[in-house]
Design an enzyme around this catalytic site. Structure first.
Site, mmCIF file in Angstrom:
data_model
loop_
_atom_site.group_PDB
_atom_site.id
_atom_site.type_symbol
_atom_site.label_atom_id
_atom_site.label_comp_id
_atom_site.label_asym_id
_atom_site.label_seq_id
_atom_site.Cartn_x
_atom_site.Cartn_y
_atom_site.Cartn_z
ATOM 1 N N SER A 92 19.522 4.338 -66.703
ATOM 2 C CA SER A 92 18.224 4.232 -66.040
ATOM 3 C C SER A 92 17.213 3.774 -67.085
ATOM 4 O O SER A 92 17.003 4.456 -68.079
ATOM 5 C CB SER A 92 17.851 5.608 -65.466
ATOM 6 O OG SER A 92 16.569 5.577 -64.904
ATOM 7 N N LYS A 134 19.823 0.597 -63.813
ATOM 8 C CA LYS A 134 18.742 0.913 -62.868
ATOM 9 C C LYS A 134 17.412 0.681 -63.562
ATOM 10 O O LYS A 134 17.211 1.155 -64.685
ATOM 11 C CB LYS A 134 18.893 2.378 -62.441
ATOM 12 C CG LYS A 134 17.741 2.926 -61.623
ATOM 13 C CD LYS A 134 18.095 4.283 -61.040
ATOM 14 C CE LYS A 134 17.131 5.355 -61.503
ATOM 15 N NZ LYS A 134 17.439 6.681 -60.914
ATOM 16 N N LYS A 166 13.325 1.230 -63.430
ATOM 17 C CA LYS A 166 12.217 1.934 -62.801
ATOM 18 C C LYS A 166 11.173 0.894 -62.411
ATOM 19 O O LYS A 166 10.880 -0.015 -63.210
ATOM 20 C CB LYS A 166 11.619 2.936 -63.781
ATOM 21 C CG LYS A 166 12.539 4.112 -64.084
ATOM 22 C CD LYS A 166 12.646 5.024 -62.889
ATOM 23 C CE LYS A 166 13.376 6.304 -63.224
ATOM 24 N NZ LYS A 166 13.484 7.195 -62.059
ATOM 25 N N ASP A 194 14.448 1.938 -58.867
ATOM 26 C CA ASP A 194 14.004 3.273 -58.452
ATOM 27 C C ASP A 194 12.486 3.334 -58.540
ATOM 28 O O ASP A 194 11.905 3.107 -59.601
ATOM 29 C CB ASP A 194 14.639 4.331 -59.371
ATOM 30 C CG ASP A 194 14.295 5.759 -58.954
ATOM 31 O OD1 ASP A 194 13.643 5.952 -57.915
ATOM 32 O OD2 ASP A 194 14.700 6.693 -59.694
ATOM 33 N N GLU A 231 15.908 2.744 -54.578
ATOM 34 C CA GLU A 231 15.851 4.210 -54.528
ATOM 35 C C GLU A 231 14.418 4.696 -54.272
ATOM 36 O O GLU A 231 13.492 4.287 -54.977
ATOM 37 C CB GLU A 231 16.390 4.735 -55.873
ATOM 38 C CG GLU A 231 16.475 6.247 -55.999
ATOM 39 C CD GLU A 231 17.063 6.660 -57.363
ATOM 40 O OE1 GLU A 231 17.674 5.811 -58.058
ATOM 41 O OE2 GLU A 231 16.884 7.828 -57.751
ATOM 42 N N ASP A 260 16.411 9.953 -53.183
ATOM 43 C CA ASP A 260 16.519 10.913 -54.284
ATOM 44 C C ASP A 260 15.653 12.124 -53.909
ATOM 45 O O ASP A 260 16.141 13.091 -53.314
ATOM 46 C CB ASP A 260 16.065 10.226 -55.585
ATOM 47 C CG ASP A 260 15.954 11.143 -56.787
ATOM 48 O OD1 ASP A 260 16.098 12.366 -56.640
ATOM 49 O OD2 ASP A 260 15.710 10.649 -57.920
ATOM 50 N N LYS A 292 21.365 15.248 -57.195
ATOM 51 C CA LYS A 292 21.014 15.871 -58.475
ATOM 52 C C LYS A 292 21.193 17.369 -58.344
ATOM 53 O O LYS A 292 20.657 17.982 -57.412
ATOM 54 C CB LYS A 292 19.555 15.583 -58.835
ATOM 55 C CG LYS A 292 19.280 14.173 -59.314
ATOM 56 C CD LYS A 292 17.829 14.017 -59.715
ATOM 57 C CE LYS A 292 17.552 12.568 -60.092
ATOM 58 N NZ LYS A 292 16.107 12.316 -60.233
ATOM 59 N N GLY A 341 20.351 11.799 -62.600
ATOM 60 C CA GLY A 341 20.148 12.532 -63.847
ATOM 61 C C GLY A 341 18.694 12.909 -64.024
ATOM 62 O O GLY A 341 17.811 12.348 -63.366
#
Ligand code: OSB
Ligand code: MG
Length: 368
Positions: free
Chosen positions: A135, A161, A163, A188, A213, A238, A262, A290
Site C-alpha cells: 500500500s 495499492k 492511496k 484506496d 476501495e 474496508d 482487517k 493491514g
C-alpha cells in the site's frame, strides 16, 4: 484456561517512510501489544489501533483505558477462558474492535501454544505462503510516486495499492499505469469522496484497476451501490465492513464485489474468519487488509490470509517496508510471498531487547 494478568505494551515504532492517506500522515506507528499471562502459559496479541481516531473512532489512548478498566477485568473473571469465549464475554462494551481483537489474539496465541497448533491450522488455512502486496501512500509529486512504485516492483511486489484523495487521483494513477502496464494496480480512497464526485470517479475506469476501495463514507452503502452500477472497476469495502452481517448486507445491496478483511476492524481473528466464511458462501472474494502492524499483528494477518477465500493479494508486505527493526523476527519477502508461520500459536516471538531499545512502556494489569 484462567487469565492471571495482561501486560499492556505501548511502543513507538518509527516508519521507514512516512505513510500519507486522505486522513493524515503517519511517521511513527504507536503500536499496542498485549501479553496474556494464563495458567497454561503466555500469548501475545496486537491491538491494531492508531494514535488518532481518523480511520474509525478508536484510538490508542482510549483503547488503553478501555482495556485496563473494562476488557481485561472482564476476561479475568472467566473460569474457562478460551479464544472463542472472548467475544461473548466482552459484548457489553460497545465498539473498540481493535482492543478486543488484540486481547482475543493474545488468548488465542496462548491457547494454541499450549496445544502445539499453529494459528493458520486452527483457522482452516490452506496455504503455506501468501502473495505480498504493498500500500503506497499519497506522494509529494509524480516522480517520487513512480520511483517509489518502481522500488517495490523490483523488490517483488506484483500488486500495488495507491492511496488517493480528491486532487490526487487520476493523474498519479495515470502516471503509474503508464510506467507499469502489467502491474496489478488498485486504489484506496479511505472514504475521502462524496456522492457529488460520482462522475469524476468514473474516470478511474480507463486505468484497468483491480478495484477501487472505499470511496465514500462507511455508513453510505447506498452511494457505493449507486456508483457500482456505473463503474466497471469493482468496488471493495474496508471501513464499512465491521461484521459478517454487515458484509452480507453490503453484498446484498451490491455496494461491493470484493471485501477487505482487517482483524482489528471486525473485532478479532475469529470474527475475521466469520466474515471470510460468509463472503465465501456468497461467492465474494476477500483479501487481508493491514494497519501497518508490527510482527505480531502481521503474523495474525498472514495466518488469516492463508484461508481459501483470500484470493486477492493483501496489504501484506515484508517487515522492512514498514520498520528498520521489528519487535519479532522480521517477515521477509521471498519470491513475491511471505511464509505462513508454522510454529504453535502465531509462530513468532517478541524480542524484549527490541522493546527496550525502542523505549516501550509496559504496564501489568491484574485483577484487584
Ligand atoms: O485503508 O487500508 C487502509 C493503513 C492505515 C489505515 C488504513 C489503511 C492502511 C493501509 C496500510 O492501507 C496497509 C498496510 O498495513 O500495509
Ligand atoms: Mg483501506
Amino acid at each position: 484456561m484462567k487469565l492471571e494478568a495482561v501486560e499492556i505494551v505501548r511502543v513507538a515504532m518509527p516508519l521507514v517512510t512516512p505513510f500519507r492517506t486522505s486522513f493524515g500522515t503517519t511517521t511513527t506507528r504507536e503500536v499496542v501489544l498485549l501479553r496474556a499471562v494464563t495458567d497454561q502459559g503466555e500469548g501475545w496479541g496486537e491491538a491494531a489501533v492508531h494514535a488518532e481516531p481518523f480511520y474509525n473512532e478508536e484510538f490508542v489512548d482510549a483503547a488503553l483505558i478501555v482495556l485496563e478498566r473494562f476488557l481485561v477485568p472482564m476476561l479475568c473473571e472467566l473460569d474457562h477462558l478460551t479464544a472463542e469465549a472472548v467475544r461473548p464475554a466482552l459484548r457489553l462494551v460497545k465498539g473498540y474492535p481493535a482492543a478486543k481483537a488484540g486481547l482475543e489474539m493474545a488468548i488465542f496465541d496462548a491457547e494454541l501454544r499450549a496445544q502445539g497448533i499453529s494459528a493458520s491450522h486452527a483457522l482452516g488455512g490452506v496455504r503455506t505462503r501468501v502473495p505480498v502486496g504493498v500500500s503506497v501512500g499519497i506522494s509529494p509529486n509524480l516522480g517520487h510516486l513512480v520511483d517509489t512504485v518502481e522500488r517495490y516492483v523490483e523488490a517483488g511486489y506484483a500488486r500495488v495499492k495507491l492511496k488517493i484523495e480528491p486532487g490526487a487521483d487520476l493523474e498519479p494513477v495515470a502516471a503509474v499505469r503508464e510506467r507499469f502496464s502489467d502491474l496489478a494496480l488498485q486504489v484506496d480512497a479511505n472514504a475521502a469522496y462524496g456522492p457529488g464526485d460520482h462522475a469524476h470517479l468514473l474516470g478511474l475506469d480507463t486505468f484497468d484497476l483491480v478495484m477501487l476501495e472505499q470511496p465514500f463514507a462507511r455508513e453510505d452503502l447506498a452511494a457505493h451501490a449507486t456508483l457500482a452500477r456505473e463503474l466497471r472497476t469493482p468496488i471493495c469495502l474496508d471501513e464499512s465492513i465491521t461484521s459478517a452481517d454487515l458484509a452480507a448486507q453490503a453484498i446484498e445491496l451490491e455496494a461491493c464485489a470484493i471485501v477487505n478483511i482487517k482483524v482489528g476492524r471486525v473485532g478479532g481473528l475469529l470474527s475475521a474468519k466469520a466474515v471470510h466464511d460468509r463472503c465465501q458462501d456468497l461467492g465474494v472474494p476477500v483479501w487481508c487488509g493491514g494497519m501497518l502492524e508490527s510482527g505480531i499483528g502481521r503474523a495474525a494477518n498472514v495466518a488469516l490470509a492463508s484461508l481459501p477465500g483470500f484470493t486477492y493479494p493483501g496489504d501484506l508486505s515484508g517487515s522492512d517496508r514498514y520498520f528498520h527493526q521489528d519487535v519479532t523476527e522480521p517477515f521477509v519477502v521471498e519470491d513475491s510471498h511471505l511464509a505462513v508461520p508454522e510454529g504453535p500459536g502465531l509462530g513468532v516471538t517478541v524480542r524484549p531487547e527490541v522493546l527496550d531499545e525502542l523505549g516501550a512502556e509496559r504496564h501489568l494489569v491484574r485483577p484487584s
